[in-house]
Design an enzyme around this catalytic site. Structure first.
Site, PDB file in Angstrom:
ATOM      1  N   CYS A 121     -14.696   4.177   7.576  1.00  0.00           N
ATOM      2  CA  CYS A 121     -14.196   3.181   8.515  1.00  0.00           C
ATOM      3  C   CYS A 121     -13.944   3.853   9.846  1.00  0.00           C
ATOM      4  O   CYS A 121     -14.084   5.065   9.977  1.00  0.00           O
ATOM      5  CB  CYS A 121     -12.925   2.521   7.988  1.00  0.00           C
ATOM      6  N   LYS A 196     -11.858  -7.307   0.737  1.00  0.00           N
ATOM      7  CA  LYS A 196     -10.674  -6.707   1.363  1.00  0.00           C
ATOM      8  C   LYS A 196      -9.994  -7.775   2.205  1.00  0.00           C
ATOM      9  O   LYS A 196     -10.583  -8.327   3.137  1.00  0.00           O
ATOM     10  CB  LYS A 196     -11.080  -5.530   2.241  1.00  0.00           C
ATOM     11  N   LYS A 249      -9.023  -5.850  -2.995  1.00  0.00           N
ATOM     12  CA  LYS A 249      -7.918  -5.175  -2.311  1.00  0.00           C
ATOM     13  C   LYS A 249      -7.115  -6.188  -1.516  1.00  0.00           C
ATOM     14  O   LYS A 249      -7.724  -6.984  -0.792  1.00  0.00           O
ATOM     15  CB  LYS A 249      -8.523  -4.123  -1.378  1.00  0.00           C
TER      16      LYS A 249
HETATM   17  C1  PBG Z   1      -8.625   0.478   7.164  1.00  0.00           C
HETATM   18  C2  PBG Z   1      -7.870   0.624   5.928  1.00  0.00           C
HETATM   19  C3  PBG Z   1      -6.614   0.096   5.673  1.00  0.00           C
HETATM   20  C4  PBG Z   1      -6.301   0.454   4.396  1.00  0.00           C
HETATM   21  C5  PBG Z   1      -7.339   1.205   3.883  1.00  0.00           C
HETATM   22  N1  PBG Z   1      -8.326   1.299   4.857  1.00  0.00           N
HETATM   23  C6  PBG Z   1      -5.706  -0.649   6.566  1.00  0.00           C
HETATM   24  C7  PBG Z   1      -6.165  -1.906   7.176  1.00  0.00           C
HETATM   25  O1  PBG Z   1      -7.232  -2.432   6.867  1.00  0.00           O
HETATM   26  O2  PBG Z   1      -5.430  -2.421   8.017  1.00  0.00           O
HETATM   27  C8  PBG Z   1      -5.038   0.094   3.712  1.00  0.00           C
HETATM   28  C9  PBG Z   1      -4.810   0.796   2.458  1.00  0.00           C
HETATM   29  C10 PBG Z   1      -3.418   0.712   2.011  1.00  0.00           C
HETATM   30  O3  PBG Z   1      -2.575  -0.022   2.538  1.00  0.00           O
HETATM   31  O4  PBG Z   1      -3.129   1.456   1.078  1.00  0.00           O
HETATM   32  N2  PBG Z   1      -9.988   0.507   7.006  1.00  0.00           N
HETATM   33 ZN    ZN Z   2     -10.600   0.291   9.120  1.00  0.00          ZN
END
Ligand code: PBG
Ligand code: ZN
Length: 325
Positions: A121, A196, A249
């Site tokens: 990411c 997600k 997720k």
């Molecule tokens: C961002 C990402 C996030 C998490 C994993 N990758 C945060 C978001 O999308 O805002 C969250 C994981 C967690 O809260 O344990 N790519």
């Molecule tokens: Zn991200």
């Protein structure tokens, strides 16, 4: 139909009989443990909103991962926290990037003792804090794909076994698969954050990983938690694009989606029990209001019961220690 003298309590009367009858057994082998590696960090630093879960300097990574492997946990998920951010997320795909260094150190020192998964990411790496590149006031899908593919390839080159795109850009699995194959990485698997959701349970992670968006929110790319059919379409799409493992997720508030995915698709399922789920358990446990170990086992077993084949969790070490005895 009659039930002559049926008494279900017969099979609950002693610990050993209950053990024999257990239908779902959580194993350390079901778990994936996240790690946070921070560039230019001098020593382990505790996350304020994730007590008991540390950010690591590069020099401590191999020891930490080795101790995770010793708990019989078969995989880690590597997240990086870079010192520099820019509008292209350059530090995410640099061969000297913090994640790339961590992956190659782990591979060099531990061989195949543990499987290495890495997050693909941009949000820790872009000045905007968004998961894709910004054009005007929008997160641009197609130019982001190219960068995400670069990130995946750089991680594969460093030695990752599995790359895990979490940006929720349309077509990310397809392009990453194509580019990996073109670069000769045909045996590197993709575990996509397929469903997600935009969740407030991510905020401890955003504190830890310094990845909060500088403007707006992630609602134009992450799923709304109101839309289970849309979540199924995301999963369907990732399967069509050649994903190896799908992910749902967060986990605990999304067990229905895990169960639905289990019924609908014949594909390995991972569930990500996120930072906020960890924080809820920890905070209550620290107050003495719940038993941390028992609640951890209950939650992770329930995620497996719902249909997850594997669980990414910050509680992995606690659970593995408990199971190993
Ligand atoms: C961002 C990402 C996030 C998490 C994993 N990758 C945060 C978001 O999308 O805002 C969250 C994981 C967690 O809260 O344990 N790519
Ligand atoms: Zn991200």
């Amino acid at each position: 139909m009659s039930f002559p003298n049926l008494r279900l309590r017969r099979l609950r009367k002693s610990g050993k009989i209950r053990e024999l009858l257990e239908e779902v057994r959580l194993s350390p082998k079901d778990l994936i443990c996240p790690i946070f590696v921070q560039e230019d960090l001098k020593s382990r630093a505790q996350g304020e909103s994730m007590p008991g879960f540390d950010r690591l300097p590069l020099k401590d990574v191999v020891d930490e991962v080795n101790s995770i492997a010793d708990l019989k946990i078969p995989a880690i998920m590597v997240f990086g926290i870079p010192t520099t951010k820019d509008d292209q997320g350059t530090s995410a795909f640099s061969q000297n990037g913090i994640v790339q260094k961590a992956i190659s150190d782990i591979r060099k020192n531990l061989g195949n003792k543990i499987a290495i998964m890495s997050d693909v990411c941009l949000c820790q790496y872009t000045s905007s804090g968004h998961c894709g590149l910004v054009k005007g006031d929008k997160i641009d899908n197609d130019s982001s794909l190219d960068v995400l593919a670069k990130v995946a390839i750089s991680q594969a080159q460093a030695g990752a076994d599995v790359v895990s795109p979490s940006a929720m850009m349309d077509g990310q699995v397809k392009l990453i698969r194509q580019r990996l194959d073109d670069a000769g990485f045909t045996d590197i698997a993709i575990m996509s954050h397929s469903a997600k959701h935009r969740s407030s349970l991510y905020s401890p992670f955003k504190d830890m990983a310094h990845s909060a968006p500088k403007f707006g929110d992630r609602k134009t790319y992450q799923l709304p938690y109101t839309n289970p059919k849309e979540a199924m379409r995301e999963i369907e799409t990732d399967i069509a694009e050649g994903v190896d493992i799908v992910m749902i997720k967060p986990a605990l508030a999304y067990l229905d989606l895990i169960a639905m995915t289990r019924q609908k698709f014949n594909v390995p399922i991972s569930a990500y029990s996120v930072s906020g789920e960890y924080a809820l358990v920890k905070a209550a446990a620290m107050q003495g209001w719940i038993n941390e170990i028992e609640v951890t086992m209950e939650i992770l077993t329930a995620i497996k019961r719902a249909g997850a084949d594997m669980i990414v969790s910050y509680l992995s070490k606690i659970a593995a220690k408990t199971i190993n005895g």
